[in-house]
Design a protein around this motif. Structure first.
Motif, PDB file in Angstrom:
ATOM      1  N   ASN A 190      31.841  45.603  48.736  1.00 25.89           N
ATOM      2  CA  ASN A 190      32.931  45.318  49.609  1.00 25.89           C
ATOM      3  C   ASN A 190      33.024  44.195  48.462  1.00 25.89           C
ATOM      4  OD1 ASN A 190      34.515  45.011  51.603  1.00 25.89           O
ATOM      5  ND2 ASN A 190      33.709  43.865  52.557  1.00 25.89           N
ATOM      6  N   ILE A 191      33.727  44.456  47.639  1.00 29.17           N
ATOM      7  CA  ILE A 191      34.400  42.783  46.558  1.00 29.17           C
ATOM      8  C   ILE A 191      36.377  43.347  46.923  1.00 29.17           C
ATOM      9  CG2 ILE A 191      35.023  42.096  43.797  1.00 29.17           C
ATOM     10  CD1 ILE A 191      32.067  42.098  44.724  1.00 29.17           C
ATOM     11  N   ASN A 192      36.488  41.793  47.523  1.00 29.56           N
ATOM     12  CA  ASN A 192      37.616  42.051  47.424  1.00 29.56           C
ATOM     13  C   ASN A 192      37.902  40.530  46.726  1.00 29.56           C
ATOM     14  OD1 ASN A 192      38.765  43.448  50.119  1.00 29.56           O
ATOM     15  ND2 ASN A 192      37.054  43.167  50.941  1.00 29.56           N
ATOM     16  N   LEU A 193      39.117  40.490  45.313  1.00 27.13           N
ATOM     17  CA  LEU A 193      39.775  39.461  44.713  1.00 27.13           C
ATOM     18  C   LEU A 193      40.237  39.918  44.472  1.00 27.13           C
ATOM     19  CD1 LEU A 193      36.820  39.673  41.845  1.00 27.13           C
ATOM     20  CD2 LEU A 193      36.973  38.076  43.605  1.00 27.13           C
ATOM     21  N   LYS A 194      41.424  38.977  43.849  1.00 27.03           N
ATOM     22  CA  LYS A 194      42.741  38.875  43.711  1.00 27.03           C
ATOM     23  C   LYS A 194      43.093  38.118  42.136  1.00 27.03           C
ATOM     24  CE  LYS A 194      45.905  40.073  47.100  1.00 27.03           C
ATOM     25  NZ  LYS A 194      46.574  39.255  47.723  1.00 27.03           N
ATOM     26  N   ILE A 195      43.030  38.748  41.003  1.00 28.16           N
ATOM     27  CA  ILE A 195      43.251  37.518  39.475  1.00 28.16           C
ATOM     28  C   ILE A 195      44.718  37.404  39.148  1.00 28.16           C
ATOM     29  CG2 ILE A 195      42.347  37.248  37.556  1.00 28.16           C
ATOM     30  CD1 ILE A 195      39.351  38.209  38.877  1.00 28.16           C
ATOM     31  N   GLU A 196      44.861  36.497  38.902  1.00 26.56           N
ATOM     32  CA  GLU A 196      46.500  36.591  38.454  1.00 26.56           C
ATOM     33  C   GLU A 196      46.791  36.585  37.044  1.00 26.56           C
ATOM     34  OE1 GLU A 196      48.935  37.022  40.807  1.00 26.56           O
ATOM     35  OE2 GLU A 196      48.209  36.913  42.829  1.00 26.56           O
ATOM     36  N   LYS A 197      47.933  36.884  36.413  1.00 24.81           N
ATOM     37  CA  LYS A 197      48.099  36.346  35.316  1.00 24.81           C
ATOM     38  C   LYS A 197      48.134  35.640  34.223  1.00 24.81           C
ATOM     39  CE  LYS A 197      52.389  38.680  31.978  1.00 24.81           C
ATOM     40  NZ  LYS A 197      51.478  39.311  31.737  1.00 24.81           N
ATOM     41  N   GLY A 198      47.556  35.666  33.663  1.00 23.76           N
ATOM     42  CA  GLY A 198      47.507  33.315  33.162  1.00 23.76           C
ATOM     43  C   GLY A 198      45.649  32.856  33.200  1.00 23.76           C
ATOM     44  N   GLU A 199      45.460  33.169  34.398  1.00 25.99           N
ATOM     45  CA  GLU A 199      43.754  32.829  34.590  1.00 25.99           C
ATOM     46  C   GLU A 199      42.929  32.811  33.902  1.00 25.99           C
ATOM     47  OE1 GLU A 199      43.056  32.637  38.958  1.00 25.99           O
ATOM     48  OE2 GLU A 199      43.727  34.277  38.850  1.00 25.99           O
ATOM     49  N   PHE A 200      41.477  31.812  33.812  1.00 25.91           N
ATOM     50  CA  PHE A 200      40.617  31.950  33.292  1.00 25.91           C
ATOM     51  C   PHE A 200      39.845  31.224  34.106  1.00 25.91           C
ATOM     52  CE2 PHE A 200      38.997  29.717  29.417  1.00 25.91           C
ATOM     53  CZ  PHE A 200      37.801  30.001  29.149  1.00 25.91           C
TER      54      PHE A 200
ATOM     55  N   ALA B 190      35.661  32.338  35.072  1.00 23.30           N
ATOM     56  CA  ALA B 190      34.108  32.663  34.797  1.00 23.30           C
ATOM     57  C   ALA B 190      33.348  33.395  36.056  1.00 23.30           C
ATOM     58  CB  ALA B 190      33.126  31.764  33.711  1.00 23.30           C
ATOM     59  N   ILE B 191      32.901  34.516  35.727  1.00 20.39           N
ATOM     60  CA  ILE B 191      31.978  35.178  36.169  1.00 20.39           C
ATOM     61  C   ILE B 191      30.538  34.515  36.353  1.00 20.39           C
ATOM     62  CG2 ILE B 191      30.917  37.176  37.336  1.00 20.39           C
ATOM     63  CD1 ILE B 191      33.390  38.465  36.902  1.00 20.39           C
ATOM     64  N   ILE B 192      29.883  34.150  37.312  1.00 21.07           N
ATOM     65  CA  ILE B 192      28.156  33.455  37.232  1.00 21.07           C
ATOM     66  C   ILE B 192      27.870  34.067  38.667  1.00 21.07           C
ATOM     67  CG2 ILE B 192      29.347  31.668  36.312  1.00 21.07           C
ATOM     68  CD1 ILE B 192      28.880  30.264  38.595  1.00 21.07           C
ATOM     69  N   GLY B 193      26.360  34.060  37.667  1.00 18.44           N
ATOM     70  CA  GLY B 193      25.509  34.365  38.525  1.00 18.44           C
ATOM     71  C   GLY B 193      24.192  35.001  38.305  1.00 18.44           C
ATOM     72  N   LEU B 194      22.863  35.530  38.835  1.00 17.66           N
ATOM     73  CA  LEU B 194      21.995  35.723  38.002  1.00 17.66           C
ATOM     74  C   LEU B 194      22.143  37.189  37.414  1.00 17.66           C
ATOM     75  CD1 LEU B 194      19.593  34.569  40.546  1.00 17.66           C
ATOM     76  CD2 LEU B 194      20.021  33.048  39.112  1.00 17.66           C
ATOM     77  N   SER B 195      20.495  37.205  36.515  1.00 15.54           N
ATOM     78  CA  SER B 195      20.564  38.450  36.119  1.00 15.54           C
ATOM     79  C   SER B 195      20.522  39.547  36.866  1.00 15.54           C
ATOM     80  CB  SER B 195      19.654  38.204  34.702  1.00 15.54           C
ATOM     81  OG  SER B 195      19.705  39.883  33.767  1.00 15.54           O
TER      82      SER B 195
ATOM     83  N   ARG C 272      38.842  28.806  36.974  1.00 14.13           N
ATOM     84  CA  ARG C 272      38.216  29.264  37.936  1.00 14.13           C
ATOM     85  C   ARG C 272      36.599  29.874  38.130  1.00 14.13           C
ATOM     86  NH1 ARG C 272      41.874  34.424  41.180  1.00 14.13           N
ATOM     87  NH2 ARG C 272      40.323  34.579  42.676  1.00 14.13           N
ATOM     88  N   ILE C 273      36.670  29.772  39.202  1.00 12.90           N
ATOM     89  CA  ILE C 273      34.447  30.455  39.433  1.00 12.90           C
ATOM     90  C   ILE C 273      34.105  31.512  40.141  1.00 12.90           C
ATOM     91  CG2 ILE C 273      32.286  29.837  39.303  1.00 12.90           C
ATOM     92  CD1 ILE C 273      33.793  28.113  36.583  1.00 12.90           C
ATOM     93  N   ILE C 274      33.904  32.875  39.857  1.00 11.54           N
ATOM     94  CA  ILE C 274      33.469  33.638  40.987  1.00 11.54           C
ATOM     95  C   ILE C 274      32.125  33.500  41.364  1.00 11.54           C
ATOM     96  CG2 ILE C 274      33.763  36.190  41.946  1.00 11.54           C
ATOM     97  CD1 ILE C 274      36.541  35.611  40.408  1.00 11.54           C
TER      98      ILE C 274
ATOM     99  N   VAL D 116      30.266  39.347  46.358  1.00  6.49           N
ATOM    100  CA  VAL D 116      31.468  37.506  45.773  1.00  6.49           C
ATOM    101  C   VAL D 116      30.794  36.620  46.680  1.00  6.49           C
ATOM    102  CG1 VAL D 116      33.549  36.765  45.666  1.00  6.49           C
ATOM    103  CG2 VAL D 116      32.841  38.220  45.300  1.00  6.49           C
ATOM    104  N   VAL D 117      29.923  35.328  46.105  1.00  6.39           N
ATOM    105  CA  VAL D 117      29.504  34.932  47.120  1.00  6.39           C
ATOM    106  C   VAL D 117      30.059  33.029  47.130  1.00  6.39           C
ATOM    107  CG1 VAL D 117      27.318  35.358  47.708  1.00  6.39           C
ATOM    108  CG2 VAL D 117      27.431  33.969  45.504  1.00  6.39           C
ATOM    109  N   TYR D 118      30.811  32.497  46.149  1.00  2.00           N
ATOM    110  CA  TYR D 118      31.967  31.631  46.086  1.00  2.00           C
ATOM    111  C   TYR D 118      32.725  32.470  45.348  1.00  2.00           C
ATOM    112  CZ  TYR D 118      33.720  27.936  44.367  1.00  2.00           C
ATOM    113  OH  TYR D 118      34.538  26.284  44.356  1.00  2.00           O
ATOM    114  N   ASP D 119      34.141  31.061  45.575  1.00  2.00           N
ATOM    115  CA  ASP D 119      35.186  31.405  44.653  1.00  2.00           C
ATOM    116  C   ASP D 119      36.957  30.460  44.692  1.00  2.00           C
ATOM    117  OD1 ASP D 119      37.418  32.679  43.118  1.00  2.00           O
ATOM    118  OD2 ASP D 119      37.898  34.616  44.729  1.00  2.00           O
ATOM    119  N   GLY D 120      36.415  29.774  44.121  1.00  2.00           N
ATOM    120  CA  GLY D 120      37.420  28.536  44.046  1.00  2.00           C
ATOM    121  C   GLY D 120      37.195  27.949  42.707  1.00  2.00           C
ATOM    122  N   LYS D 121      37.952  26.770  42.970  1.00  2.00           N
ATOM    123  CA  LYS D 121      38.225  25.519  41.402  1.00  2.00           C
ATOM    124  C   LYS D 121      36.809  25.250  40.466  1.00  2.00           C
ATOM    125  CE  LYS D 121      42.703  25.182  42.000  1.00  2.00           C
ATOM    126  NZ  LYS D 121      43.364  22.545  42.633  1.00  2.00           N
ATOM    127  N   ALA D 122      36.848  25.046  39.483  1.00  2.00           N
ATOM    128  CA  ALA D 122      35.916  24.966  38.725  1.00  2.00           C
ATOM    129  C   ALA D 122      35.196  23.296  39.139  1.00  2.00           C
ATOM    130  CB  ALA D 122      35.736  25.037  37.239  1.00  2.00           C
TER     131      ALA D 122
END
Ligand code: ADP
Ligand code: ADP
Length: 237
Positions: free
Chosen positions: A20-30, A32-37, A215-217, A224-230
C-alpha cells in the motif's frame, strides 16, 4: 512526476516487499529512500523503471501508466530513466568513452559498440557528460583501470549522457569509501541543481541521506513510515 497509488508488490515466493505505497515525487526533487536491509527500498526503486512488476495498484511516471507497458514500450520508456547500481554495471574491458556512448546509442549492434563507429556529435555528447563529473581525462582509459569511485562517476556520466528525466540509484555509494562516497553524493547534488532531473536514491547510510537529500522517505517492512524534509527528520525514524 512519479505517482504510486496503493502499490503493492508480492514476490513469487510470497515475500510481501511493498504494501500500500502512496507517494508523489515531483520533477527535480532529490529524494533519499532509507530503511533497514530488506525493508523494500530496492524493490520500490526498481518498480519505477519496470525492472520489477507491481502486484497491485497503479504506478504513473510522467503520465505513463508503467504497469500497463508492454514489450517494446518498456524499452522506450526506460530510455527516459537512468539507473545507477551499487556495482556500477559497466563493461570493464572497453574504454570509459565507449561505455558512455553505449547508453544513448542503444540501437547499434554490440560489435559496432565495441569497435566504435560513432558520430562526432555523439562523441561530444559523451565527452561533455564525462566533463560534468570531472573525469574527462579518463575518456580513453579502460574501465578496469579505474578506482571504484571513478567507475561510479563513469556510471553517472553514462546516465547523464542518456539525458533522462529521472535518475534512480540503488545503493550508489554502498561499496565506496567515505571520501569517495561524498564525492559521488556531491556529483548528484550538482546534477540536481544544474538540471531538472529528479534523483531518487536508496541509501542505508542515514547521515549521508540527511546531509545530501532534500526529502527523506523512510521504509519499513514494505511501508512508507516517514516522508518529509531531511531537516525535519528525527534521528530515530
Ligand atoms: P532493501 O532494498 O530495502 O534491502 P529489497 O527491496 O531488496 O529491500 O527486499 C525487500 C524484501 O523482498 C526482502 O524480504 C527481500 O528478501 C525480498 N526480495 C527482494 N528481491 C526479491 C526477489 N527477486 N525474489 C524474492 N524476494 C525478493
Ligand atoms: P542489491 O540490493 O545490490 O540488488 P541484493 O543482495 O538485495 O542486492 O539482491 C540481489 C538479487 O537477488 C536481486 O536481484 C534481488 O531482487 C534478488 N533477491 C533478493 N532477495 C531475494 C530473495 N529473498 N529471494 C529471491 N531473490 C532475492
Amino acid at each position: 512526476m512519479i505517482e504510486f497509488i496503493n502499490v503493492g508488490k508480492t514476490y513469487p515466493n510470497n515475500v510481501r516487499a511493498l504494501d500500500n505505497i502512496n507517494l508523489k515525487i515531483e520533477k527535480g526533487e532529490f529524494v533519499a529512500i532509507i530503511g533497514l536491509s530488506g525493508a523494500g527500498k530496492s524493490t520500490l526503486i526498481r518498480c519505477i523503471n519496470r525492472m520489477h512488476d507491481i502486484s497491485e495498484g497503479e504506478l504513473i511516471v510522467d503520465g505513463v501508466k508503467v504497469d500497463a507497458l508492454k514489450g517494446k514500450e518498456i524499452r522506450t520508456f526506460r530510455q527516459r530513466i537512468g539507473m545507477i547500481f551499487q556495482s556500477f554495471n559497466l563493461v570493464t574491458r572497453i574504454s570509459v568513452l565507449k561505455n558512455v556512448l553505449v547508453s544513448f546509442v542503444p540501437e547499434l549492434p554490440f560489435w559496432r559498440k565495441v569497435t566504435g563507429i560513432f558520430s562526432k556529435d555523439q562523441k561530444i555528447r559523451a565527452l561533455t557528460a564525462l566533463d560534468k563529473v570531472g573525469i574527462l581525462d579518463k575518456a580513453y582509459v579502460r574501465v578496469d583501470q579505474l578506482s571504484g569511485g571513478q567507475q561510479q562517476r563513469v556510471a553517472l556520466a553514462r546516465t547523464l549522457a542518456q539525458q533522462p528525466d529521472i535518475i534512480l540509484a540503488d545503493e550508489p555509494i554502498a561499496s565506496l569509501d567515505p571520501v569517495t562516497a561524498r564525492q559521488v553524493m556531491d556529483d548528484f547534488t550538482r546534477i540536481n541543481r544544474e538540471t531538472d532531473m529528479s534523483i531518487i536514491l536508496n541509501i542505508h547510510h542515514v547521515e549521508m541521506a540527511l546531509e545530501y537529500a532534500e526529502r527523506i522517505i523512510g521504509v519499513r517492512e514494505g511501508r512508507v513510515v516517514y516522508d518529509g524534509k531531511a531537516e525535519d527528520v528525527n534521528q530515530d525514524v
